[in-house]
Design a protein around this motif. Sequence first.
Motif: not given
Length: 404
Positions: A93, A98, A100, A102-103
Amino acid sequence: MALSILLVVLVAALAVLLLRREATLRRVRSSLGPSTSADAGASAARLRATADRAAAVVQDERTDRARLLEHLGSGVLRTDPGLRVVEANPAAHLLLDRAPGSLLGRTVMEAFLDTAVESIARSALEGAQAVGEVHLADADGPTLIVRGQRAVDGGTWLILDDVSELRRLQRIRTEFIDNLSHELRTPLTTVSLLAETLAREADAPGADLPPRMRDRIGKIEIETGHLVQMVSELLDLSRIESGGTIGLLEDLDMGQLATEATERLRLFAERQGVRLRVVTEADLPSVRGDGARLGQVVINLVHNAVKFSPDGGPVTIRARVEGQEVITSVEDRGVGIPTSAQARVFERFYKVDRSRLRAVEGGGTGLGLAIARHLVEQHGGRIWVESVEGRGSTFAFALPIFVP
Ligand code: ADP
């Protein structure tokens, strides 16, 4: 009477059969385990305990893996077979900038916004070991080495290593060498020209110089010549290193190219008492590249072969096909290279033995092979050496055959 005897025999046979069956049953039971209902309860409990222990081990492994991924400096992502992220550690991330968590659920393309990473993931899905260097997003984005590996469940693992700092330092080093060589070149060329003039004047008829002084002037001329050569090779190297990929592309016949490059060194070789021999296969398939640069590689190798053949042994230059590659090699029967040094001769400034070098030709920069390696790798090829100390060396490089 006979009937009662028959009856007794029958009963006895039956009893033997029953006893045998009981014994067999006991054997089977004992091999199968307890059979009473109390035994069955105990074995069920044992099974449950084993299953609980296995579940605890799996849970421990999971916790360990999660901890490891959390603290790992490298980014790690796992995708499903549809290339959707199902697991990603904090480093992933961070590297992809990105929030945390959110991937998760994104496709590889959405996560990286880079087609190169997607094709690495696709190759990994097909079971290939895939690796590539990508520069993400804008100019400030990180430079990552991305490695793809197929996961056991049919998805992929993607491992990300940040090499931005390393690449930045390499760039600074190249720029530094470049600037330094530029600064050194002009004054050195002037000193070299002056030394040359001095040497000529010292040798002129009527110049009444003591032999010791003439000798020293000669040495100054030679050493400044080496300095000028070193600076110009340094410039070459930094230009090649910062150039990235090659510019001019032509279809090349390595046999012809090797022959032409060798011709340029024939005089030099004759002066050293070395015979040059070129052996090439007819109708070699083409390779694609920059002829001048590949010619430079051959020249560097032949130059070394001559230089390190102090007893004047022959030097053979070959070009041949092997599999999907054209191999060009230069074989000498010179001083050879100790095994411990063979892996290092392609490093910049590396020389096996300075005293031996001076005895052979009076100097060298230690850059010729570093330049050759860069040029070959820029053409998608590889270069190597096989050598036995005291017997000679064969330097060779392979280039992929060009398929239009
Ligand atoms: P240079 O020849 O200018 O010193 P190179 O990078 O071309 O630099 O070579 C590095 C070192 O590798 C040389 O100094 C020498 O010790 C060794 N070497 C290269 N070619 C040969 C050869 N054909 N035989 C023996 N030693 C060699």
